[in-house]
Design an enzyme around this catalytic site. Sequence first.
Site, PDB file in Angstrom:
ATOM      1  N   CYS A   1      39.072  38.513  54.591  1.00  0.00           N
ATOM      2  CA  CYS A   1      40.402  39.108  54.466  1.00  0.00           C
ATOM      3  C   CYS A   1      40.494  40.461  55.160  1.00  0.00           C
ATOM      4  O   CYS A   1      41.558  41.075  55.202  1.00  0.00           O
ATOM      5  CB  CYS A   1      40.814  39.237  53.001  1.00  0.00           C
ATOM      6  SG  CYS A   1      40.038  40.628  52.158  1.00  0.00           S
TER       7      CYS A   1
ATOM      8  N   CYS B   1      34.596  39.838  49.973  1.00  0.00           N
ATOM      9  CA  CYS B   1      34.994  40.534  48.743  1.00  0.00           C
ATOM     10  C   CYS B   1      34.294  39.921  47.532  1.00  0.00           C
ATOM     11  O   CYS B   1      34.285  38.698  47.369  1.00  0.00           O
ATOM     12  CB  CYS B   1      36.505  40.410  48.519  1.00  0.00           C
ATOM     13  SG  CYS B   1      37.506  41.327  49.688  1.00  0.00           S
TER      14      CYS B   1
ATOM     15  N   CYS C   1      40.614  38.912  47.248  1.00  0.00           N
ATOM     16  CA  CYS C   1      40.446  38.367  48.593  1.00  0.00           C
ATOM     17  C   CYS C   1      41.499  37.282  48.866  1.00  0.00           C
ATOM     18  O   CYS C   1      42.139  37.279  49.911  1.00  0.00           O
ATOM     19  CB  CYS C   1      39.037  37.794  48.729  1.00  0.00           C
ATOM     20  SG  CYS C   1      38.514  37.505  50.422  1.00  0.00           S
TER      21      CYS C   1
END
Lengths: 366, 194, 293
Positions: free
Chosen positions: C241, C263, C269
Amino acid sequence: MAYVAVKGGERAIDNAHAWLAEDRRGNPSIPPIDTAQIREQLGRSVDRVMAEGSLYDEELAALAIRQAQGDLIEAAFLVRAYRTTLPRFTASAPVDTAGMGIRRRISAVFKDMPGGQILGPTYDYTHRLIDFAEAAGFAPPPAPEMDSDGIAIGRINDILDSEGLIEADGRADGMAHGKAESEPGDLTRTPLAFPAARDIRLQSLARGDEGFLLAMAYSTQRGWGGSHPFVGEIRVGEASVDITPPELGFPIDIGDITLTECQMVNQFAGSKTQPPQFTRGYGLVFGHAERKAMSMALVDRALRAEELGETATAPAQNQEFVLYHCDNIEATGFVEHLKLPHYVDFQSELETIRRMRADAQKEYAA
Amino acid sequence: MSVSLPGFADPVLSAQSSFRAILDAMSRPGTVHTAGHGLTPPAPLGQAAAACLLTLVDAETTLCLDDALETTRDWIGFHCAAPRSPAATAGFLMCHELPDLAALDAGSDDAPQDGATVVLQVASLCAGQRLTLSGPGLPSPATVAINGLPADFAERWAANHALFPRGVDLILCAGDALLALPRTVRITHAHKEA
Amino acid sequence: MTGYNFAYLDEQTKRMIRRAILKAVAIPGHQIPFGSREMPLPYGWGTGGIQLTAAVLGPDDGLKVIDQGADDTTNAVSIRRFFARTAGVTTTTHTADATIIQTRHRIPELKLTDKQIIVYQVPQPEPLSKLESSRAETRRMHGLAEYGLMHVRLYEDITRFGHVSISYDYPVMVGGRYLMSPSPIPAFDNPKMHMMPALQLFGAGREQRIYAIPPYTTVESLDFDDHPFRTTRAPHACGLCGAADSYLDEVVTDDRGGRLYVCSDTDHCETRRTAGHTGTESPPVDAPAEQAA
């Protein structure tokens, strides 16, 4: 119920449970074990699960042993988790072990005494040879009947007590604070606090792991807090449990439980206020569990070091050490929790170590 | 007889929602929450005060009732079953007027959680003496208006607050409304214009 | 679930836990002993958090359970199922939709609100445990606010390494009075605790302790004027992301040193990816998931 589907974890758990159920059953062409077989033929396992599960229910313990594939700590955990959900109706009167129906009773401090030495069903003098005849389905002949089967036999320590040679029984030195002597504390309701009174210590030891107590007891014999013990008496048998329902106002017998009691007799040099006398270490365990009862008695006596004015330096004399670590349900949970993912913390360690190494390399280069 | 009056209609879910009201009130001092709606406690016990007792008090706690609430003793005894205790040692106090806070159990340095919880019924939580609160739970100082506290409450409270971490915690109830004053909160008289 | 009460615990137990929670809120950061019950999950696996959640949870709540920041780690799944089964409660993976978040080892990246309660699972509530093994003694030290031992320990780190080497379960002072273990969250998450609008509850089942931080309460990570507290995260952006400020997991992708950083907070995320954020790595069709045993 709104349930949001998530990824791999759900399916993995379902699959693992299904596999476990199959694994637990084993080869389906072999007949399943009946819990009655476990209760009757694996009695010592049942006894251990009842003691460490802290609930006297042979049928339930047998069921738990089967469900746990014979893993006795796992079985005790099942019993404990069930036990917590049970309502508390009442507290029984203290069981009278002097009045128990004796199956086994021995003393190491007198050659003979009223009631005599009763070996009972013991492994003590068996030769530890694998019995291949039993494997072939050999059924034992009936054992001779004991003359005094089920009769009440007085305690050895009462004999010593009558001469004042041993401290008085039932000295619950410093019961849980604020409680009357007749109302012992309960560590399943009130969190452990230190110093812990003897009622709480005994409850903790009675529920404690047999292996841990055995090792602690053994350590006292090897010089880590020794207390010169003699087995005053070990007795195994059936004691009746009495309760007094408030609506009746008089005690009623609700059944018998099998108990093992061990009274250790220990030296005590005396103090400024007390003449020399023998002191006691006490063990009381559900079922036939001599190793546990003896270990408990040795550790109980070791934990009394401070109260008796002895220097407490050994692990077995340290209340916090013994009581915080003797519970195998707590111990197994925390040791095994290391299996859970720790990658977030590990990541922060990784970054810290990388940074520290980079700093160190810069320093070397300079 | 007052015992014939029922407790929570749904003991599980009503206790849960009452607890959340009390928890929110204790977490955010001065905010007003409702509890005990639908309860029919014996007079002069109000709904919120009754809900506090049913939610928090039982045979494992001790309770002290002040004289004005003597008529509710049977109802409380039946539904809560808490052993009665003198004010100085009670874990919970149910009061109709502010007790001498300094005379209550404030806990010890090692176990400040033993400090008492006082449930106090007042006339109103939305009009009356204006007090300014600050401390944990409050993003900025807030003003409450309470009818039923003594005029020198702020001074009396200051002595309790100064004991921290020892001290007593207060839950004020009026009808089905409640707010809480944990020992952490600082209380001053609000200026008129505030 | 038949045969068991709503949210498993009996009402008397809930009252006992609720009383402890209220005192915990009234004395921020102070550990309250409580009569922890044996739960049907092992000690060390979240029994303290579960007991807190069970005492707080109601039918209107939305429950989110995370472990390592992720909703689909096996123990998070197990705990979420426990409450879906015993309380019939709505569960969610979206931080924003949850009213109660039970967590192990992380605080969500999304700033929590004053409508939320976060429940931490705590293995060892005593921040002084590694310095003083006796609980009778640490209890006394808390009573006297005698925390010199911890400062000495941190200072020894600084003289030896140039900075404090604790990277998780980094001790904090709550409300300027109590030294507290934030549970084994990475130090990266510590600043989120300070003046958090949500109520923070901490449960240690095996150690029989409950503690709390009320909303809007000061939480300071211990440090020194010349060595201020600082946090660490992997110096990368999320490969999926692109987030450059979130806490990252390091995923080993091959045996030649290949790494993917993603993440740790899976909801964070996903929310970012749904909003159109992308990372440098082309996102796989399916996010990495634990394989069936």
